[in-house]
Design a protein around this motif. Structure first.
Motif, mmCIF file in Angstrom:
data_model
loop_
_atom_site.group_PDB
_atom_site.id
_atom_site.type_symbol
_atom_site.label_atom_id
_atom_site.label_comp_id
_atom_site.label_asym_id
_atom_site.label_seq_id
_atom_site.Cartn_x
_atom_site.Cartn_y
_atom_site.Cartn_z
ATOM 1 N N GLY A 49 0.813 -1.286 -0.063
ATOM 2 C CA GLY A 49 -0.079 -0.086 -0.068
ATOM 3 C C GLY A 49 0.964 1.049 0.018
ATOM 4 N N ARG A 50 0.290 2.456 -0.302
ATOM 5 C CA ARG A 50 1.160 3.680 -0.181
ATOM 6 C C ARG A 50 2.111 3.892 0.864
ATOM 7 N N SER A 89 -2.297 2.315 -4.976
ATOM 8 C CA SER A 89 -2.353 3.744 -4.441
ATOM 9 C C SER A 89 -3.286 4.329 -5.338
ATOM 10 N N THR A 103 -3.408 1.885 -9.597
ATOM 11 C CA THR A 103 -4.522 2.777 -9.095
ATOM 12 C C THR A 103 -6.051 2.301 -9.128
#
Length: 118
Positions: A49-50, A89, A103
């Motif tokens: 994850g980001r 993300s 995305t």
């Protein structure tokens, strides 16, 4: 079909970060670096994850070049840099270090990845 394995350092009481999102408590020993490295050698792809991506990519691309890097940290950094990665993300627009950005729908992408060999 691929197997999905979840791995995360956390405290005995179940916390991943200290107040203020501080991850400093989790600085691993050489023994833990070696354990993670042994686990990761059996893995063909990392999923991030980001927030975890930003933490990992903020240090490990040059982790093996730090003057105080231990042999375990050097080996971990090189493995991290070489391993293919997928970052999920909707708020960042670029990733590097052998990573690609997704995305869209994370569940759909993970389902697709699991159907592949590896």
């Amino acid at each position: 079909m691929r197997k999905l394995i979840y791995g995360m350092n956390l405290s005995l009481d179940g916390y991943i970060s200290a107040p203020g999102d501080d991850l400093g408590w989790s600085a691993p020993s050489d023994e833990l670096f070696q354990w993670w490295l042994d686990q990761e050698r059996a893995i063909s792809l990392f999923l991030y994850g980001r927030r975890l991506w930003e933490n990992m990519s903020g240090f490990w691309p040059t982790g093996d070049q730090q003057p105080d890097a231990t042999p375990a940290q050097i080996e971990f950094a090189r493995n991290w840099r070489d391993m293919p990665k997928v970052v999920f993300s909707s708020t960042i627009d670029k990733v590097d270090w052998n990573a690609r950005l997704v995305t869209g729908d994370a569940v759909a992408e993970i389902t697709r990845l699991r159907a592949e060999d590896g």
